[in-house]
Design a protein around this motif. Structure first.
Motif, mmCIF file in Angstrom:
data_model
loop_
_atom_site.group_PDB
_atom_site.id
_atom_site.type_symbol
_atom_site.label_atom_id
_atom_site.label_comp_id
_atom_site.label_asym_id
_atom_site.label_seq_id
_atom_site.Cartn_x
_atom_site.Cartn_y
_atom_site.Cartn_z
ATOM 1 N N THR A 195 0.823 -1.201 0.000
ATOM 2 C CA THR A 195 0.000 0.000 0.000
ATOM 3 C C THR A 195 0.863 1.260 0.000
ATOM 4 O O THR A 195 0.561 2.236 -0.702
ATOM 5 C CB THR A 195 -0.943 0.003 1.213
ATOM 6 N N ALA A 196 1.964 1.244 0.776
ATOM 7 C CA ALA A 196 2.866 2.403 0.804
ATOM 8 C C ALA A 196 3.479 2.645 -0.569
ATOM 9 O O ALA A 196 3.577 3.789 -1.031
ATOM 10 C CB ALA A 196 3.962 2.183 1.850
ATOM 11 N N VAL A 197 3.888 1.575 -1.238
ATOM 12 C CA VAL A 197 4.468 1.719 -2.570
ATOM 13 C C VAL A 197 3.417 2.223 -3.549
ATOM 14 O O VAL A 197 3.694 3.088 -4.388
ATOM 15 C CB VAL A 197 5.072 0.374 -3.047
ATOM 16 N N ALA A 198 2.193 1.703 -3.451
ATOM 17 C CA ALA A 198 1.118 2.156 -4.339
ATOM 18 C C ALA A 198 0.840 3.643 -4.145
ATOM 19 O O ALA A 198 0.662 4.386 -5.121
ATOM 20 C CB ALA A 198 -0.142 1.341 -4.076
ATOM 21 N N ARG A 199 0.803 4.102 -2.899
ATOM 22 C CA ARG A 199 0.581 5.526 -2.627
ATOM 23 C C ARG A 199 1.696 6.364 -3.245
ATOM 24 O O ARG A 199 1.442 7.390 -3.882
ATOM 25 C CB ARG A 199 0.515 5.775 -1.119
#
Length: 232
Positions: free
Chosen positions: A32-36
């Motif tokens: 999720t952090a990478v997607a953000r």
């Protein structure tokens, strides 16, 4: 301290080696952090949606900084302007600390007959690539899931890229394939065409005591095996 191109190689020698694979799952928070960071629309980055968008991922803690996780993730989420044929994937290599991206780089993987992103396409390599007293590189290995040509004369796979951190960005400093195969004599695929001979090579990387452009030199060792086929 900068180098303008990949780290220079010192040597190419021949001898046998084996390949190892690791189970390197990413947790939901890392994906999720990478997607953000990659700018995927906020409506789509709930954990379950990020999981669906991430078609391949691998994560591993940095040995000399266990609070830092190295993540390599591929997303099927490019806008049409960057993916007119529908075959491109967004690749992000990132350093994650406390659920936040502290350094990262994005690129596009162009899929074709020889390059395809699959669920097991990434592996993090944390061998001690100490390029200087204060710089340690880390590796990301890409393994294509494409079947490739049915009867090639040569092939290369397991693409290793070494990365170094520079502030809030990371950049590649070296790249090579870790496996190669070549037909030396005859037709290795065609039946009834006589004797055939091929060579396989698994490559390993070593850090040398000499240096160029402020970084340690690297050497490649190609561990070669020969295969022969006799007809009749």
């Amino acid at each position: 301290m900068r180098i303008s191109h990949f780290v220079p190689l010192l040597a190419l020698v021949l001898a046998p080696a084996a390949q190892a694979t690791d189970n390197q799952p990413c947790d939901d928070a890392a994906i999720t952090a990478v997607a953000r960071w990659a700018g995927i629309a906020s409506a789509r980055i709930a954990t379950r949606d990020a999981d669906r968008l991430a078609i391949a991922s691998a994560c591993k803690a940095m040995p000399n900084a266990p609070q830092t996780t190295i993540a390599a993730v591929a997303f099927d989420s490019l806008p049409k302007s960057e993916n007119p044929g529908g075959n491109n994937k967004l690749q992000v290599v990132a350093l994650v600390e406390g659920g936040k991206i502290v350094a990262a780089a994005r690129s596009i993987v162009e899929e074709d007959a020889t390059t395809e992103v699959g669920p097991d396409s990434y592996r993090i390599d944390t061998a001690p690539y100490r390029l200087s007293p204060d710089v340690r590189a880390f590796g990301v290995v890409f393994l294509s899931s494409a079947r490739g040509p049915s009867c090639p004369d040569a092939s290369a796979s397991e693409e290793l890229t070494l990365w170094v951190r520079e502030g809030n960005r990371i950049r590649p400093v070296f790249g090579t394939n870790l496996y190669g195969w070549v037909s030396v004599e005859g037709d290795a695929c065609g039946p009834g065409t006589g004797d055939a001979r091929s060579e396989d090579a698994n490559m390993t990387i070593a850090v040398e005591k000499t240096s160029s452009h402020g970084f340690a030199d690297l050497s490649i060792t190609a561990h070669v095996t020969e295969t022969q086929r006799k007809d009749g």
